[in-house]
Design an enzyme around this catalytic site. Structure first.
Site, PDB file in Angstrom:
ATOM      1  CB  ILE A  92     -36.937  -5.627  82.980  1.00 30.43           C
ATOM      2  CG1 ILE A  92     -37.105  -6.072  81.535  1.00 30.43           C
ATOM      3  CG2 ILE A  92     -37.905  -6.371  83.888  1.00 30.43           C
ATOM      4  CD1 ILE A  92     -36.768  -7.540  81.300  1.00 30.43           C
ATOM      5  CB  CYS A  93     -32.862  -1.844  83.087  1.00 24.58           C
ATOM      6  SG  CYS A  93     -31.481  -1.004  82.294  1.00 24.58           S
ATOM      7  CG  LEU A  94     -34.557  -5.497  78.606  1.00 23.57           C
ATOM      8  CD1 LEU A  94     -35.655  -5.992  77.678  1.00 23.57           C
ATOM      9  CD2 LEU A  94     -33.707  -6.648  79.064  1.00 23.57           C
TER      10      LEU A  94
END
Length: 174
Positions: free
Chosen positions: A118-120
């Site tokens: 996931i993009c964090l």
């Protein structure tokens, strides 16, 4: 914590902060860090359960505590969507946050990297860097994965990218 909603702020203040600055290569210090990680995770899980906000199960997948696996879920329109959850602790931990992976969602949203990571980067990574080494796995789930699920799952469901398990089962029966 300025600009955060009161619920997030309250939740975050109840997750114990960590003190040991050690990663997987640091021998005994890593064992101490891992103990702190477990204490924080237990406190966060108990808090979620007492607030009727239970949304994940996770445990170390190896004795060294460098690989973690489990399940997370999100309820949307009164339906529970469940996903496999996994991540590895980077060798540069705690300076580097773990990259949380939801392999079932790989390629279904632009806010994800190859392999279901996931993009964090924009919101979470600067916060992690500012709070190193006090943040740990529980903080990554609270401030990284939880908001990501809340933002992405409704969009994925509404766009038809993911289906509820009951919908998928009934469509294969017909």
């Amino acid at each position: 914590m300025e600009g955060w909603d009161p619920n997030t702020k309250s939740t975050l203040t109840q997750i114990p902060l960590l003190t040991v600055k050690a990663g997987p290569r640091d021998g005994g210090a890593w064992t101490q860090r891992l103990k702190e990680e477990y204490k924080a995770m237990i406190a966060y899980t108990q808090m979620n359960k007492s607030n009727d906000n239970d949304w994940f199960r996770i445990s170390a997948a190896n004795p060294e505590g460098t690989r973690w696996t489990g399940k997370c879920w999100y309820v949307h329109n009164l339906l529970k969507y469940e996903f496999d959850l996994q991540f590895d602790i980077p060798v540069t931990y705690p300076a580097t946050a773990p990259e949380i992976e939801l392999p079932q969602l790989d390629g279904k949203t632009q806010k994800m990297y190859r392999g279901g990571k996931i993009c964090l980067t924009v919101h979470f990574k600067p916060l992690w860097a500012k709070n190193c080494p006090r943040f740990g796995i529980a903080h990554a789930l609270c401030l990284g994965l939880a908001p990501w699920l809340a933002a992405e799952v409704p969009i994925l469901v509404d766009s038809g990218m993911i289906k509820h398990k009951d919908d998928a089962a009934s469509s294969t029966e017909t």
